[in-house]
Enzyme design. Structure first.
Site, PDB file in Angstrom:
ATOM      1  N   LYS A  39      -5.638 -16.407 -33.808  1.00 26.78           N
ATOM      2  CA  LYS A  39      -6.287 -15.673 -32.729  1.00 26.78           C
ATOM      3  C   LYS A  39      -5.436 -15.753 -31.458  1.00 26.78           C
ATOM      4  CE  LYS A  39      -9.054 -19.620 -31.186  1.00 26.78           C
ATOM      5  NZ  LYS A  39     -10.383 -20.090 -30.769  1.00 26.78           N
ATOM      6  N   ARG A 137     -22.287 -22.772 -28.438  1.00 22.35           N
ATOM      7  CA  ARG A 137     -21.742 -21.471 -28.054  1.00 22.35           C
ATOM      8  C   ARG A 137     -22.394 -20.406 -28.935  1.00 22.35           C
ATOM      9  NH1 ARG A 137     -15.227 -21.941 -27.975  1.00 22.35           N
ATOM     10  NH2 ARG A 137     -15.687 -22.106 -30.203  1.00 22.35           N
ATOM     11  N   TYR A 264       9.836 -15.832  -1.712  1.00 23.18           N
ATOM     12  CA  TYR A 264       8.636 -15.462  -0.957  1.00 23.18           C
ATOM     13  C   TYR A 264       8.099 -16.650  -0.171  1.00 23.18           C
ATOM     14  CZ  TYR A 264       8.163 -11.027  -3.496  1.00 23.18           C
ATOM     15  OH  TYR A 264       8.364  -9.766  -4.003  1.00 23.18           O
ATOM     16  N   MET A 314       6.623 -12.642  -9.543  1.00 25.49           N
ATOM     17  CA  MET A 314       5.934 -12.029 -10.681  1.00 25.49           C
ATOM     18  C   MET A 314       6.827 -11.965 -11.920  1.00 25.49           C
ATOM     19  SD  MET A 314       4.173  -8.270 -11.091  1.00 25.49           S
ATOM     20  CE  MET A 314       2.850  -8.592  -9.934  1.00 25.49           C
TER      21      MET A 314
END
Length: 370
Positions: A39, A137, A264, A314
């Protein structure tokens, strides 16, 4: 034309994967089936690539979280049985058409799935019944078992392939009483279900930590997740990391204090004697958490650990490589053998799962077969 993967890649080493597979397989009886979790894009490793490796290794089952993940594997030619842990109710037609096997956590889902099968004239479709033994859950509670059994006895459309539950703290020795209580409850409820429907499905509750610490409760199948990717629950056990996130240096600059600051926010400070920086093409959009910037983390370059400098951007970040021999195109390892995903997780106060699953699909997965 230069492609993005000329700069960054996630290498998956098949030999390491097989080392981990054999380690966990050695703890099981020959009759016990082994399900591997793929998964979340195989915990960030690449679902199609990793599922193919597991099919080759001899896994009996795969499991995904959502139907779309299973559909992707089928479209890629994966033929192993696939359990969908969170089947929901909206994708039952696609589940059936892709020959996926839904995990059923409640009677509402079971009735809806049976209705879809009835409309298609299908019988004895494999389903997996989820028991809630304390995780709270998903899953059937004790009080819901009688109604579940009554429904299944009169429903020709499904056949219970397995019943399963999920351990909450199998890796925590201080919580072993709770874990053993979960196992006892599961064994009791799974036995009640089996007796009630008149045949025995597979039982499974052990996760990776459970396989290592409670192999006496392996039942008919176990579910191998984080362990196959190289993380052990036992102190002193060093599994082989399957994935290594690597990239190539884009540019190197030799800076003096007259050049100002780096990145930055101007957080990157140049040393009085000067600083040499390397810019690499991975940033927070590639899973490099911003909190690893400003020197908190260091990565591997030509046999040396080099710290981040300034803020993580980024798509890029900068490394302080002062004193290290390097050139444009040299490889930097973000995680793998050194540093490990566990080390980065420790710096961030999180778990290796988060480090691994944060690597996006834009980073190409490359299988190394030796």
């Amino acid at each position: 034309m230069m492609k993005e993967n000329d700069f960054s890649r996630l290498e998956l080493r098949l030999s390491n994967c097989l080392v981990n597979y054999r380690y966990f397989r050695s703890k099981l009886e020959s009759s016990t089936k082994l399900l591997v979790l793929v998964k979340a894009n195989a915990y960030g490793h690449g679902a199609v690539e990793f599922a193919a490796m597991m099919q080759q290794a001899g896994a009996d089952y795969l499991a995904v979280a959502y139907p779309v993940e299973g559909m992707e594997l089928r479209q890629a030619g994966i033929s192993l049985p696939i359990l969908v842990l969170t089947a929901g109710t909206d994708f039952f037609p696609e589940i059936i058409e892709s020959r996926l096997e839904p995990g059923i956590p409640n009677l509402t889902s079971l009735k809806a799935f049976c209705e879809e099968l009835r409309k298609r004239g299908m019988k004895d479709y494999p389903v997996h019944i989820k028991m809630d033994t304390g995780m709270h859950r998903l899953g059937f509670m004790d009080s819901e078992l009688d109604e579940l059994i009554d429904f299944l006895k009169d429903c020709p459309y499904v056949k219970v392939k397995s019943t399963y539950s999920h351990l909450a703290v199998a890796e925590v020795p201080e919580e072993d009483d709770f874990t053993l209580g979960q196992i006892e409850m599961f064994q009791r409820n799974a036995g009640k279900l089996s007796d009630g429907i008149g045949y025995k499905p597979m039982f499974h509750i052990l996760n990776s930590a459970g396989i290592e610490r409670f192999p006496q409760y392996q039942f008919d199948m176990v579910r191998l997740g984080i362990g196959i990717y190289g993380i052990s629950a036992l102190p002193g056990v060093k599994l082989a990391p399957v994935a290594s996130l690597k990239c190539k240096i884009l540019q190197i600059k030799h800076l003096t204090q007259e050049d100002g600051t780096i990145g930055y926010g101007r957080w990157g400070k140049i040393a009085p004697e000067g600083t040499t920086i390397a810019t690499i093409p991975v940033g927070y959009a590639d899973g490099i958490d911003r909190h690893l910037g400003r020197g908190k983390a260091s990565f591997s370059l030509n046999g040396h650990r080099v710290p981040t400098i300034g803020n993580i951007c980024m798509d890029m970040c900068m490394l302080d490589i002062t004193g290290v021999e390097a050139q444009v195109g040299d490889t930097v390892t973000i995680f793998g053998e050194d540093p490990t995903a566990s080390e980065l997780a420790g710096l961030l106060g999180t778990i290796p799962y988060e480090i691994m699953t944060s690597v996006p699909r834009r980073i190409e997965r490359i299988v190394i077969r030796h």
